[in-house]
Design a protein around this motif. Structure first.
Motif, PDB file in Angstrom:
ATOM      1  N   LYS A  35       1.241  -6.440  -7.814  1.00  0.00           N
ATOM      2  CA  LYS A  35       0.074  -7.270  -7.523  1.00  0.00           C
ATOM      3  C   LYS A  35      -1.215  -6.454  -7.649  1.00  0.00           C
ATOM      4  O   LYS A  35      -2.226  -6.938  -8.153  1.00  0.00           O
ATOM      5  CB  LYS A  35       0.190  -7.855  -6.106  1.00  0.00           C
ATOM      6  N   GLU A  36      -1.164  -5.205  -7.211  1.00  0.00           N
ATOM      7  CA  GLU A  36      -2.342  -4.344  -7.254  1.00  0.00           C
ATOM      8  C   GLU A  36      -2.593  -3.774  -8.652  1.00  0.00           C
ATOM      9  O   GLU A  36      -3.727  -3.493  -9.011  1.00  0.00           O
ATOM     10  CB  GLU A  36      -2.193  -3.191  -6.254  1.00  0.00           C
ATOM     11  N   ASP A  37      -1.538  -3.556  -9.416  1.00  0.00           N
ATOM     12  CA  ASP A  37      -1.661  -3.020 -10.775  1.00  0.00           C
ATOM     13  C   ASP A  37      -0.518  -3.555 -11.617  1.00  0.00           C
ATOM     14  O   ASP A  37       0.632  -3.132 -11.468  1.00  0.00           O
ATOM     15  CB  ASP A  37      -1.635  -1.487 -10.759  1.00  0.00           C
ATOM     16  N   VAL A  38      -0.827  -4.473 -12.501  1.00  0.00           N
ATOM     17  CA  VAL A  38       0.209  -5.110 -13.320  1.00  0.00           C
ATOM     18  C   VAL A  38       0.976  -4.076 -14.157  1.00  0.00           C
ATOM     19  O   VAL A  38       2.136  -4.284 -14.503  1.00  0.00           O
ATOM     20  CB  VAL A  38      -0.402  -6.219 -14.214  1.00  0.00           C
ATOM     21  N   ASN A  39       0.362  -2.942 -14.447  1.00  0.00           N
ATOM     22  CA  ASN A  39       1.038  -1.894 -15.220  1.00  0.00           C
ATOM     23  C   ASN A  39       2.194  -1.263 -14.441  1.00  0.00           C
ATOM     24  O   ASN A  39       3.037  -0.580 -15.033  1.00  0.00           O
ATOM     25  CB  ASN A  39       0.044  -0.814 -15.652  1.00  0.00           C
ATOM     26  N   ALA A  40       2.240  -1.475 -13.133  1.00  0.00           N
ATOM     27  CA  ALA A  40       3.344  -0.950 -12.323  1.00  0.00           C
ATOM     28  C   ALA A  40       4.658  -1.634 -12.675  1.00  0.00           C
ATOM     29  O   ALA A  40       5.729  -1.107 -12.384  1.00  0.00           O
ATOM     30  CB  ALA A  40       3.045  -1.126 -10.835  1.00  0.00           C
ATOM     31  N   ASN A 139       4.620  -8.453  11.007  1.00  0.00           N
ATOM     32  CA  ASN A 139       3.362  -8.394  10.277  1.00  0.00           C
ATOM     33  C   ASN A 139       2.805  -6.973  10.234  1.00  0.00           C
ATOM     34  O   ASN A 139       2.357  -6.502   9.190  1.00  0.00           O
ATOM     35  CB  ASN A 139       2.341  -9.346  10.895  1.00  0.00           C
ATOM     36  N   ASP A 140       2.835  -6.278  11.374  1.00  0.00           N
ATOM     37  CA  ASP A 140       2.350  -4.893  11.397  1.00  0.00           C
ATOM     38  C   ASP A 140       3.178  -4.010  10.477  1.00  0.00           C
ATOM     39  O   ASP A 140       2.651  -3.162   9.758  1.00  0.00           O
ATOM     40  CB  ASP A 140       2.368  -4.330  12.823  1.00  0.00           C
ATOM     41  N   TYR A 141       4.485  -4.214  10.494  1.00  0.00           N
ATOM     42  CA  TYR A 141       5.397  -3.433   9.649  1.00  0.00           C
ATOM     43  C   TYR A 141       5.122  -3.700   8.171  1.00  0.00           C
ATOM     44  O   TYR A 141       5.044  -2.769   7.359  1.00  0.00           O
ATOM     45  CB  TYR A 141       6.833  -3.811  10.014  1.00  0.00           C
ATOM     46  N   ARG A 142       4.936  -4.963   7.849  1.00  0.00           N
ATOM     47  CA  ARG A 142       4.612  -5.354   6.472  1.00  0.00           C
ATOM     48  C   ARG A 142       3.302  -4.711   6.036  1.00  0.00           C
ATOM     49  O   ARG A 142       3.172  -4.208   4.913  1.00  0.00           O
ATOM     50  CB  ARG A 142       4.523  -6.883   6.406  1.00  0.00           C
ATOM     51  N   GLU A 143       2.317  -4.695   6.925  1.00  0.00           N
ATOM     52  CA  GLU A 143       1.019  -4.107   6.597  1.00  0.00           C
ATOM     53  C   GLU A 143       1.116  -2.608   6.338  1.00  0.00           C
ATOM     54  O   GLU A 143       0.382  -2.069   5.507  1.00  0.00           O
ATOM     55  CB  GLU A 143       0.008  -4.380   7.718  1.00  0.00           C
ATOM     56  N   ILE A 144       2.004  -1.929   7.053  1.00  0.00           N
ATOM     57  CA  ILE A 144       2.202  -0.489   6.813  1.00  0.00           C
ATOM     58  C   ILE A 144       2.624  -0.265   5.365  1.00  0.00           C
ATOM     59  O   ILE A 144       2.076   0.597   4.669  1.00  0.00           O
ATOM     60  CB  ILE A 144       3.257   0.096   7.781  1.00  0.00           C
ATOM     61  N   TRP A 145       3.589  -1.067   4.893  1.00  0.00           N
ATOM     62  CA  TRP A 145       4.066  -0.913   3.525  1.00  0.00           C
ATOM     63  C   TRP A 145       3.032  -1.367   2.514  1.00  0.00           C
ATOM     64  O   TRP A 145       2.918  -0.799   1.429  1.00  0.00           O
ATOM     65  CB  TRP A 145       5.394  -1.644   3.340  1.00  0.00           C
ATOM     66  N   GLU A 146       2.256  -2.379   2.869  1.00  0.00           N
ATOM     67  CA  GLU A 146       1.196  -2.830   1.969  1.00  0.00           C
ATOM     68  C   GLU A 146       0.139  -1.738   1.807  1.00  0.00           C
ATOM     69  O   GLU A 146      -0.308  -1.450   0.693  1.00  0.00           O
ATOM     70  CB  GLU A 146       0.577  -4.122   2.511  1.00  0.00           C
ATOM     71  N   GLN A 147      -0.242  -1.113   2.918  1.00  0.00           N
ATOM     72  CA  GLN A 147      -1.218  -0.023   2.845  1.00  0.00           C
ATOM     73  C   GLN A 147      -0.666   1.166   2.076  1.00  0.00           C
ATOM     74  O   GLN A 147      -1.393   1.835   1.329  1.00  0.00           O
ATOM     75  CB  GLN A 147      -1.641   0.402   4.259  1.00  0.00           C
ATOM     76  N   PHE A 148       0.614   1.442   2.247  1.00  0.00           N
ATOM     77  CA  PHE A 148       1.270   2.514   1.505  1.00  0.00           C
ATOM     78  C   PHE A 148       1.136   2.264  -0.002  1.00  0.00           C
ATOM     79  O   PHE A 148       0.702   3.139  -0.757  1.00  0.00           O
ATOM     80  CB  PHE A 148       2.746   2.576   1.918  1.00  0.00           C
ATOM     81  N   GLU A 154      -4.538   2.805  -5.654  1.00  0.00           N
ATOM     82  CA  GLU A 154      -5.938   3.251  -5.721  1.00  0.00           C
ATOM     83  C   GLU A 154      -6.028   4.681  -6.241  1.00  0.00           C
ATOM     84  O   GLU A 154      -6.853   4.986  -7.109  1.00  0.00           O
ATOM     85  CB  GLU A 154      -6.594   3.159  -4.344  1.00  0.00           C
ATOM     86  N   ASP A 155      -5.173   5.561  -5.716  1.00  0.00           N
ATOM     87  CA  ASP A 155      -5.206   6.961  -6.139  1.00  0.00           C
ATOM     88  C   ASP A 155      -4.803   7.126  -7.599  1.00  0.00           C
ATOM     89  O   ASP A 155      -5.404   7.910  -8.343  1.00  0.00           O
ATOM     90  CB  ASP A 155      -4.311   7.814  -5.234  1.00  0.00           C
ATOM     91  N   ARG A 156      -3.782   6.386  -8.019  1.00  0.00           N
ATOM     92  CA  ARG A 156      -3.343   6.515  -9.409  1.00  0.00           C
ATOM     93  C   ARG A 156      -4.381   5.950 -10.365  1.00  0.00           C
ATOM     94  O   ARG A 156      -4.660   6.545 -11.415  1.00  0.00           O
ATOM     95  CB  ARG A 156      -2.007   5.813  -9.626  1.00  0.00           C
ATOM     96  N   LEU A 157      -4.975   4.816 -10.017  1.00  0.00           N
ATOM     97  CA  LEU A 157      -6.001   4.234 -10.881  1.00  0.00           C
ATOM     98  C   LEU A 157      -7.230   5.134 -10.959  1.00  0.00           C
ATOM     99  O   LEU A 157      -7.883   5.214 -12.010  1.00  0.00           O
ATOM    100  CB  LEU A 157      -6.382   2.828 -10.404  1.00  0.00           C
ATOM    101  N   ALA A 158      -7.535   5.841  -9.882  1.00  0.00           N
ATOM    102  CA  ALA A 158      -8.658   6.796  -9.898  1.00  0.00           C
ATOM    103  C   ALA A 158      -8.382   7.914 -10.903  1.00  0.00           C
ATOM    104  O   ALA A 158      -9.275   8.322 -11.658  1.00  0.00           O
ATOM    105  CB  ALA A 158      -8.889   7.369  -8.508  1.00  0.00           C
TER     106      ALA A 158
END
Length: 197
Positions: A35-40, A139-148, A154-158
């Motif tokens: 979802k964040e990077d279709v190239n993934a 929800n908190d657990y899901r958010e941990i993985w989403e942030q991961f 973000e770092d790879r696209l940079a």
């Protein structure tokens, strides 16, 4: 051909549902990457295998930490506002997950953790309060993985932008090979995933 012993049959039956839990949680995480990077998508199979393998060691301890953190918050505040945090039960159940299998995997992991550590939730007496607590934890657990996942993207696209790869990727395959893969990032960072204080 040797016959399987009863103990090995039990172990196999016991491991199968747990392995499916990790497979579905890995699916969820991979979908966040895509979802964040279709190239993934090109790395999705490798990422899925790596995540499912690594989750065997870290998924349940992380869920336990999440439950303990939410329990501490509930004890301090006396109430968890699920609606304010995520928009209510329907949001957690239906919108956050792409399939019932993913949602059920998160619930199964929650119950596995609670069954092994009932003292974390024994202060919750009402069924509705327990359901809200469970959904808040999920929800908190899901958010941990989403942030991961989003942090890695973000770092790879940079890095790709620094190397001028954000456009014309197909003509720069040599330079692209210098960029760490998503699987590389996952392998490097997954053991450090933890509940945010």
């Amino acid at each position: 051909m040797p016959r399987a012993t009863k103990k090995s049959e039990e172990t196999t039956e016991e491991q199968q549902p747990t392995n499916l839990i990790y497979e579905h949680i890995a699916d969820y995480i991979v979908q966040v990457f895509i979802k964040e990077d279709v190239n993934a998508f090109t790395e999705s199979t490798l990422m899925h295998e790596l995540l499912a393998y690594k989750l065997k060691d870290i998924a349940k301890p992380l869920m336990l930490d999440t439950i303990a953190s939410v329990a501490s918050e509930l004890k301090a505040k006396k109430q968890l506002d699920l609606k304010k945090k995520v928009g209510g039960i329907t949001q957690v159940k239906k919108i956050a997950f792409r399939s019932d299998d993913q949602y059920n995997a998160f619930i199964s992991l929650f119950f596995e953790a609670v069954e092994e550590n009932p003292e974390l939730v024994d202060f919750i007496k009402k069924e509705q309060d327990f359901e809200n607590f469970m959904l808040y934890c999920i929800n908190d657990y899901r958010e941990i993985w989403e942030q991961f996942a989003t942090g890695i993207v973000e770092d790879r696209l940079a890095i790709e932008r620094q190397k001028g790869l954000h456009a014309y990727r197909s003509s720069k395959t040599d330079v692209l090979q210098e960029v760490p893969t998503y699987a590389d990032f996952i392998a490097e960072r997954i053991d450090d995933v933890k509940v945010q204080a």
